[in-house]
Design an enzyme around this catalytic site. Structure first.
Site, PDB file in Angstrom:
ATOM      1  N   GLY A   1      -5.165   8.032   5.250  1.00  0.00           N
ATOM      2  CA  GLY A   1      -4.292   8.984   5.938  1.00  0.00           C
ATOM      3  C   GLY A   1      -3.015   9.243   5.145  1.00  0.00           C
ATOM      4  O   GLY A   1      -2.500  10.354   5.110  1.00  0.00           O
TER       5      GLY A   1
ATOM      6  N   ARG B   1      -8.926  12.378  12.175  1.00  0.00           N
ATOM      7  CA  ARG B   1      -7.485  12.157  12.439  1.00  0.00           C
ATOM      8  C   ARG B   1      -6.709  13.470  12.447  1.00  0.00           C
ATOM      9  O   ARG B   1      -7.083  14.438  11.771  1.00  0.00           O
ATOM     10  CB  ARG B   1      -6.922  11.155  11.419  1.00  0.00           C
ATOM     11  CG  ARG B   1      -7.578   9.795  11.602  1.00  0.00           C
ATOM     12  CD  ARG B   1      -7.050   8.774  10.652  1.00  0.00           C
ATOM     13  NE  ARG B   1      -5.658   8.456  10.917  1.00  0.00           N
ATOM     14  CZ  ARG B   1      -4.932   7.660  10.138  1.00  0.00           C
ATOM     15  NH1 ARG B   1      -5.480   7.118   9.070  1.00  0.00           N
ATOM     16  NH2 ARG B   1      -3.679   7.408  10.427  1.00  0.00           N
TER      17      ARG B   1
ATOM     18  N   ARG C   1       2.993   5.939  -3.402  1.00  0.00           N
ATOM     19  CA  ARG C   1       4.154   6.694  -3.917  1.00  0.00           C
ATOM     20  C   ARG C   1       4.355   6.441  -5.404  1.00  0.00           C
ATOM     21  O   ARG C   1       4.870   7.303  -6.117  1.00  0.00           O
ATOM     22  CB  ARG C   1       5.406   6.320  -3.113  1.00  0.00           C
ATOM     23  CG  ARG C   1       5.364   6.963  -1.702  1.00  0.00           C
ATOM     24  CD  ARG C   1       5.907   6.046  -0.661  1.00  0.00           C
ATOM     25  NE  ARG C   1       6.019   6.623   0.659  1.00  0.00           N
ATOM     26  CZ  ARG C   1       5.128   6.455   1.657  1.00  0.00           C
ATOM     27  NH1 ARG C   1       4.022   5.752   1.466  1.00  0.00           N
ATOM     28  NH2 ARG C   1       5.331   7.000   2.841  1.00  0.00           N
TER      29      ARG C   1
ATOM     30  N   ARG D   1      -7.497  -2.945   9.610  1.00  0.00           N
ATOM     31  CA  ARG D   1      -6.542  -3.856  10.252  1.00  0.00           C
ATOM     32  C   ARG D   1      -7.141  -4.505  11.496  1.00  0.00           C
ATOM     33  O   ARG D   1      -6.797  -5.635  11.845  1.00  0.00           O
ATOM     34  CB  ARG D   1      -5.234  -3.144  10.565  1.00  0.00           C
ATOM     35  CG  ARG D   1      -4.513  -2.702   9.293  1.00  0.00           C
ATOM     36  CD  ARG D   1      -3.056  -2.404   9.512  1.00  0.00           C
ATOM     37  NE  ARG D   1      -2.550  -1.514   8.478  1.00  0.00           N
ATOM     38  CZ  ARG D   1      -2.229  -1.882   7.237  1.00  0.00           C
ATOM     39  NH1 ARG D   1      -2.370  -3.135   6.860  1.00  0.00           N
ATOM     40  NH2 ARG D   1      -1.783  -0.993   6.363  1.00  0.00           N
TER      41      ARG D   1
ATOM     42  N   ASP E   1       1.868  -0.734  12.213  1.00  0.00           N
ATOM     43  CA  ASP E   1       0.577  -1.225  11.701  1.00  0.00           C
ATOM     44  C   ASP E   1       0.287  -2.671  12.103  1.00  0.00           C
ATOM     45  O   ASP E   1      -0.824  -3.166  11.894  1.00  0.00           O
ATOM     46  CB  ASP E   1       0.556  -1.134  10.167  1.00  0.00           C
ATOM     47  CG  ASP E   1       0.495   0.313   9.692  1.00  0.00           C
ATOM     48  OD1 ASP E   1       0.131   1.186  10.502  1.00  0.00           O
ATOM     49  OD2 ASP E   1       0.812   0.565   8.518  1.00  0.00           O
TER      50      ASP E   1
ATOM     51  N   SER F   1       7.068   9.848  11.900  1.00  0.00           N
ATOM     52  CA  SER F   1       5.998   9.467  10.977  1.00  0.00           C
ATOM     53  C   SER F   1       6.489   9.594   9.542  1.00  0.00           C
ATOM     54  O   SER F   1       6.937  10.655   9.113  1.00  0.00           O
ATOM     55  CB  SER F   1       4.786  10.388  11.200  1.00  0.00           C
ATOM     56  OG  SER F   1       3.983  10.436  10.043  1.00  0.00           O
TER      57      SER F   1
ATOM     58  N   ARG G   1      -6.550   2.274  17.834  1.00  0.00           N
ATOM     59  CA  ARG G   1      -6.288   0.825  17.785  1.00  0.00           C
ATOM     60  C   ARG G   1      -5.943   0.239  19.150  1.00  0.00           C
ATOM     61  O   ARG G   1      -6.250  -0.920  19.420  1.00  0.00           O
ATOM     62  CB  ARG G   1      -5.154   0.524  16.791  1.00  0.00           C
ATOM     63  CG  ARG G   1      -5.630   0.633  15.367  1.00  0.00           C
ATOM     64  CD  ARG G   1      -4.574   0.215  14.360  1.00  0.00           C
ATOM     65  NE  ARG G   1      -5.151   0.309  13.032  1.00  0.00           N
ATOM     66  CZ  ARG G   1      -4.443   0.482  11.917  1.00  0.00           C
ATOM     67  NH1 ARG G   1      -3.134   0.568  11.978  1.00  0.00           N
ATOM     68  NH2 ARG G   1      -5.049   0.543  10.748  1.00  0.00           N
TER      69      ARG G   1
ATOM     70  N   LYS H   1       0.834  -1.217   0.000  1.00  0.00           N
ATOM     71  CA  LYS H   1       0.000   0.000   0.000  1.00  0.00           C
ATOM     72  C   LYS H   1       0.865   1.262   0.000  1.00  0.00           C
ATOM     73  O   LYS H   1       0.637   2.176  -0.784  1.00  0.00           O
ATOM     74  CB  LYS H   1      -0.942  -0.023   1.209  1.00  0.00           C
ATOM     75  CG  LYS H   1      -1.893   1.164   1.274  1.00  0.00           C
ATOM     76  CD  LYS H   1      -3.159   0.817   2.004  1.00  0.00           C
ATOM     77  CE  LYS H   1      -3.007   0.874   3.516  1.00  0.00           C
ATOM     78  NZ  LYS H   1      -2.870   2.221   4.060  1.00  0.00           N
TER      79      LYS H   1
HETATM   80  C1  S3P Z   1       2.432   4.984   6.162  1.00  0.00           C
HETATM   81  C2  S3P Z   1       3.030   5.364   7.328  1.00  0.00           C
HETATM   82  C3  S3P Z   1       2.565   4.956   8.665  1.00  0.00           C
HETATM   83  C4  S3P Z   1       1.578   3.791   8.593  1.00  0.00           C
HETATM   84  C5  S3P Z   1       0.576   3.959   7.497  1.00  0.00           C
HETATM   85  C6  S3P Z   1       1.259   4.085   6.146  1.00  0.00           C
HETATM   86  C7  S3P Z   1       2.990   5.461   4.888  1.00  0.00           C
HETATM   87  O1  S3P Z   1       1.960   6.063   9.295  1.00  0.00           O
HETATM   88  O2  S3P Z   1       0.925   3.649   9.824  1.00  0.00           O
HETATM   89  O3  S3P Z   1      -0.298   2.848   7.443  1.00  0.00           O
HETATM   90  O4  S3P Z   1       2.655   4.897   3.822  1.00  0.00           O
HETATM   91  O5  S3P Z   1       3.784   6.412   4.925  1.00  0.00           O
HETATM   92  P1  S3P Z   1       2.860   7.135  10.095  1.00  0.00           P
HETATM   93  O6  S3P Z   1       3.924   7.509   9.174  1.00  0.00           O
HETATM   94  O7  S3P Z   1       1.984   8.269  10.423  1.00  0.00           O
HETATM   95  O8  S3P Z   1       3.343   6.397  11.300  1.00  0.00           O
END
Ligand code: S3P
Length: 432
Positions: A92, A120, A25, A390, A315, A163, A346, A20
């Protein structure tokens, strides 16, 4: 949907969909590069399709031919103002990454999302971007976001919250910003964005020491497109890995799985618990490590995982908690505060649902304690998911061992793994 206990085990080779994070990207970066990109194995789940539709709405030509997606990129400044608000559903990753990218465009835009995404926190991305002079108005800290396109100013930013979404939003903003932007992270986060930007010819330099990673990026340099073969998703594989570990008579082999070291904490955690897992045929594709994974039913031991594991597998805690419920000793998973701001809270839902399944567990100071027992008496078989994919998949796997469990709002699974139910049932699960 109901997930029921099984006797014969989970066996075979599940078809795991494309990663994913890399799929998002693979749409975003080629859309702002020059040239044609053919993407093989893109994840066609709701989250990723929201990213794809966003770029179509900004004038990028994206075609689907046979099993491939083809993106015709026209460079850093080729995006057009979308006619409507950009709706990103539950995603997100799309929201944080696009906020960065859009804040450096010449047009204004509005980002919206579904009920869960709209709760969020978005200041975690708008605040660091505002240091670059981005003009982003949140709605009480969340979506909808109003983004005023602006010439951003390069600067130095320390990532206060570990993050990858925030880091990637900043990297995408800095691509279109004159001068050197310097981003420093003190905890490991997934590195797919910087890896792909480098491969696409960005002026990017990465320096790692024991305590930090500094990414310097010089804006304004055009990117050159490349073809991408998306590896299969380790986070989606996790459900099948654990299903095989906790059900007697199980053996699964997962093919072409992303084994990026910034993502594979789950494998190390499970091995620490005594899981019989072998990583086979390690190889590199598009600068990402991939491998095949073989898993056999194992009697697990409990373990104590420090917060450094959370950085590498945030995750995967819902499904790890399910695995720990069948270990022969207690487990403690520490430093799980970030779990509270995912697609749902979660940490709360792991606790509520495990307790309903009869598992003795508690949370103290964001640390999760699980005290497994030989047999569970289900107290309430309705699993609360708050539309979190999830949580839904993790408890569908719990159901294969102790079911029947009723997984509410299981439609959320389509955000990341639309074929989950069919694959689980094909391998011996009973999810209907
Ligand atoms: C992700 C980063 C993570 C992850 C999300 C996917 C990404 O979040 O929990 O499912 O693709 O950059 P954070 O970067 O906010 O921890």
């Amino acid at each position: 949907m109901i997930s029921n206990a099984i006797k014969e085990g989970i066996n075979g080779t599940p078809n795991i969909p494309g990663d994913k994070s890399i799929s998002h990207r693979s749409i975003i970066i080629p859309s702002i590069s020059n040239g044609i990109c053919e993407i093989n194995n893109l994840l066609k789940s709701e989250d990723v399709l929201h990213t794809l539709n966003a770029f179509r709405s900004m004038g990028v030509k994206i075609l689907e031919e046979d099993s491939k997606i083809i993106i015709y990129g026209k460079g850093l400044n080729s995006l057009k103002q979308p006619k409507d608000d950009i709706y990103l559903g539950n995603s997100g990753t799309s929201a944080r990454l696009l906020t960065g990218l859009l804040s450096s465009q010449k047009f204004n835009s509005i980002i919206t999302g579904d009920k869960s995404l709209s709760k969020r926190p978005m200041e975690r991305i708008s605040n660091p971007l505002s240091k670059m002079n981005a003009k982003i108005q949140t709605t009480n800290g969340s979506l909808p976001l109003k983004i005023k396109g602006n010439n951003l100013i390069s600067c130095e930013i320390d990532l206060e919250i570990p993050s990858a979404q925030i880091k990637s939003g900043l990297l995408l903003a800095s691509l279109n910003t004159k001068g050197e932007t310097r981003i420093t992270e003190y905890k490991v986060t997934r590195d797919h964005t910087e890896t792909m930007l480098k491969a696409f010819g960005a002026d990017i330099e990465i320096k790692k020491t024991d305590i930090k990673k500094v990414i310097k990026i010089n804006g304004g340099k055009e990117l050159k497109s490349k073809n991408i073969d998306v590896p299969n998703d380790l986070s989606s594989s996790a459900f099948f890995i654990v299903s095989a570990l906790i059900n007697h008579n199980s053996h699964v082999v997962l093919k072409k799985i992303n084994n990026n070291p910034t993502r594979n904490g789950l494998i190390n955690a499970l091995k620490k618990m005594g899981a019989k897992i072998s990583l086979l045929n390690k190889r590199i594709t598009n600068d990402e490590e991939i491998c095949d994974i073989e898993v056999t039913y194992s009697k697990l031991n409990g373990c104590d995982l420090g917060p450094e594991f959370a950085d590498l597998m945030i995750d995967e805690y819902p499904i790890l908690a399910v695995a720990a419920s069948f270990a022969n000793s207690p487990s403690i998973f520490r430093g799980l505060n970030e779990l509270k701001v995912k697609e749902s809270d979660r940490l709360k839902l792991i606790l509520v649902n495990l307790k309903n399944c009869g598992v003795n567990c508690k949370v103290e100071n964001n640390d999760l304690y699980i005290y497994p027992s030989e047999k569970y008496e289900i107290k309430n078989n309705v699993i609360q998911t708050d539309f979190d994919h999830r949580i839904a998949m993790s408890f569908a796997i719990m159901g294969t061992r102790i079911g029947p469990l009723e997984i509410s709002e299981s439609g959320s699974i389509n955000t990341s793994f639309p074929t989950f139910k069919d694959e689980l049932n094909r391998l011996g699960g009973n999810f209907f």
